[in-house]
Design a protein around this motif. Sequence first.
Motif, PDB file in Angstrom:
ATOM      1  N   LEU A  14      35.262  44.007  36.836  1.00 26.58           N
ATOM      2  CA  LEU A  14      35.865  42.741  37.263  1.00 26.58           C
ATOM      3  C   LEU A  14      34.795  41.791  37.807  1.00 26.58           C
ATOM      4  O   LEU A  14      33.928  42.193  38.571  1.00 26.58           O
ATOM      5  N   GLN A  67      43.177  39.040  41.529  1.00 26.73           N
ATOM      6  CA  GLN A  67      44.018  40.225  41.618  1.00 26.73           C
ATOM      7  C   GLN A  67      44.353  40.559  43.071  1.00 26.73           C
ATOM      8  O   GLN A  67      45.473  40.980  43.381  1.00 26.73           O
ATOM      9  N   GLN A  68      43.402  40.352  43.968  1.00 22.65           N
ATOM     10  CA  GLN A  68      43.659  40.681  45.370  1.00 22.65           C
ATOM     11  C   GLN A  68      44.600  39.672  46.032  1.00 22.65           C
ATOM     12  O   GLN A  68      45.378  40.036  46.910  1.00 22.65           O
ATOM     13  N   ALA A  80      37.791  37.277  39.078  1.00 27.47           N
ATOM     14  CA  ALA A  80      38.924  38.100  38.643  1.00 27.47           C
ATOM     15  C   ALA A  80      39.376  39.036  39.765  1.00 27.47           C
ATOM     16  O   ALA A  80      40.577  39.280  39.941  1.00 27.47           O
ATOM     17  N   LYS A 129      52.342  35.122  40.310  1.00 31.86           N
ATOM     18  CA  LYS A 129      51.268  34.749  39.374  1.00 31.86           C
ATOM     19  C   LYS A 129      51.056  33.240  39.388  1.00 31.86           C
ATOM     20  O   LYS A 129      49.917  32.755  39.408  1.00 31.86           O
ATOM     21  N   THR A 135      49.346  32.138  42.574  1.00 35.54           N
ATOM     22  CA  THR A 135      47.915  32.467  42.546  1.00 35.54           C
ATOM     23  C   THR A 135      47.146  31.473  41.681  1.00 35.54           C
ATOM     24  O   THR A 135      46.063  31.001  42.058  1.00 35.54           O
ATOM     25  N   VAL A 172      41.975  47.715  44.024  1.00 34.69           N
ATOM     26  CA  VAL A 172      41.521  46.635  43.143  1.00 34.69           C
ATOM     27  C   VAL A 172      39.996  46.583  43.142  1.00 34.69           C
ATOM     28  O   VAL A 172      39.376  46.364  42.090  1.00 34.69           O
ATOM     29  N   GLU A 202      47.052  38.297  44.405  1.00 36.21           N
ATOM     30  CA  GLU A 202      48.351  38.749  43.915  1.00 36.21           C
ATOM     31  C   GLU A 202      48.830  39.968  44.688  1.00 36.21           C
ATOM     32  O   GLU A 202      50.028  40.104  44.981  1.00 36.21           O
ATOM     33  N   VAL A 203      47.911  40.859  45.050  1.00 36.15           N
ATOM     34  CA  VAL A 203      48.266  42.035  45.863  1.00 36.15           C
ATOM     35  C   VAL A 203      48.794  41.598  47.223  1.00 36.15           C
ATOM     36  O   VAL A 203      49.820  42.097  47.704  1.00 36.15           O
TER      37      VAL A 203
END
Length: 301
Positions: free
Chosen positions: A74, A82-83, A78, A173, A176, A68, A85-86
């Motif tokens: 990014l 994303q991290q 953002a 999602k 987050t 990511v 969510e990872v």
Amino acid sequence: MDKRTSILRTAMQLFSTKGSSNTSMQEIAEHCGMSKGSLYQHFKSKEELELSLYQYCFQMLHEQLLRVEGIPGLTARALLIQQIEVLLSFVLELREFLIMQIKDWVNHGKKNMEPQYVKDHNMALLNWAKEKLEDVYGPEIAPYSSDLTLLVHGMFGCYIRLLFDSRLDVSIKKMTEHLMFILDHQTESLLLKKPEPLFSSDTLTNWVQEGLSGVRNSRHPIQIVKQLKQQVKELGMSSDTKKDLLDSLHVLEQELIEPEPRRAILLGMARNCEDTSVPEVDELMKELHVALHPYVQPPSK
């Protein structure tokens, strides 16, 4: 995929189904299509295999987070989204394995035996979170970054419990988005009202450093007892002396897995193993006495 990695993945599948305590090295070898002797060429013991499995998991997580980081364009916000969510997806992916490991720690008297490697990486993740929050909200949030990090830590614990319950259907999602919504409003409120931080800006950093270095060499007494038993088995001494030592170590080990280990038993069995005149054993006994200290403190009046 190399053989060692293949073994780790097979062990993870078995541990996810049966738990590590109910899975033998023989079973792992059979599922890998190899002999038990060949398995021991890769991992000297089941404990070493388990530790390598934790290392493998954290390595996979680290690689996913780095991927990511490599996405161009990014923003800091953002990137953090994303991290997160990872991280949550990774927990969901390993859900069955993690649940069975926790059950093993509790059901087999190992609830205080979380591997130091796991503790170290959890501390490193806290430090990582603190840096990410300062990247997203700017240097003005620095006085409150420790408070916010601990808030994130607590919310992650709640989210993980939700993910562990297969009856619940909450998307990663949505989790987050919920976390970022709370962080945004908490940060806005802190910067507006400027209350005194609950923790100083250095508190979390010092705590992380203690977790990564100050406690690194501290082992649970059961780990030391297991090593002592192995050492004694390999010693060239009279059979009676060896039997007495192994019996004392066995009683000591069984007492340590009790919810409330009895002080007199711990002290008595430890004394039985002192002064063997074998340097390797006597060094381990010194370490054991230090590790037993919290368990053998005189009862408070």
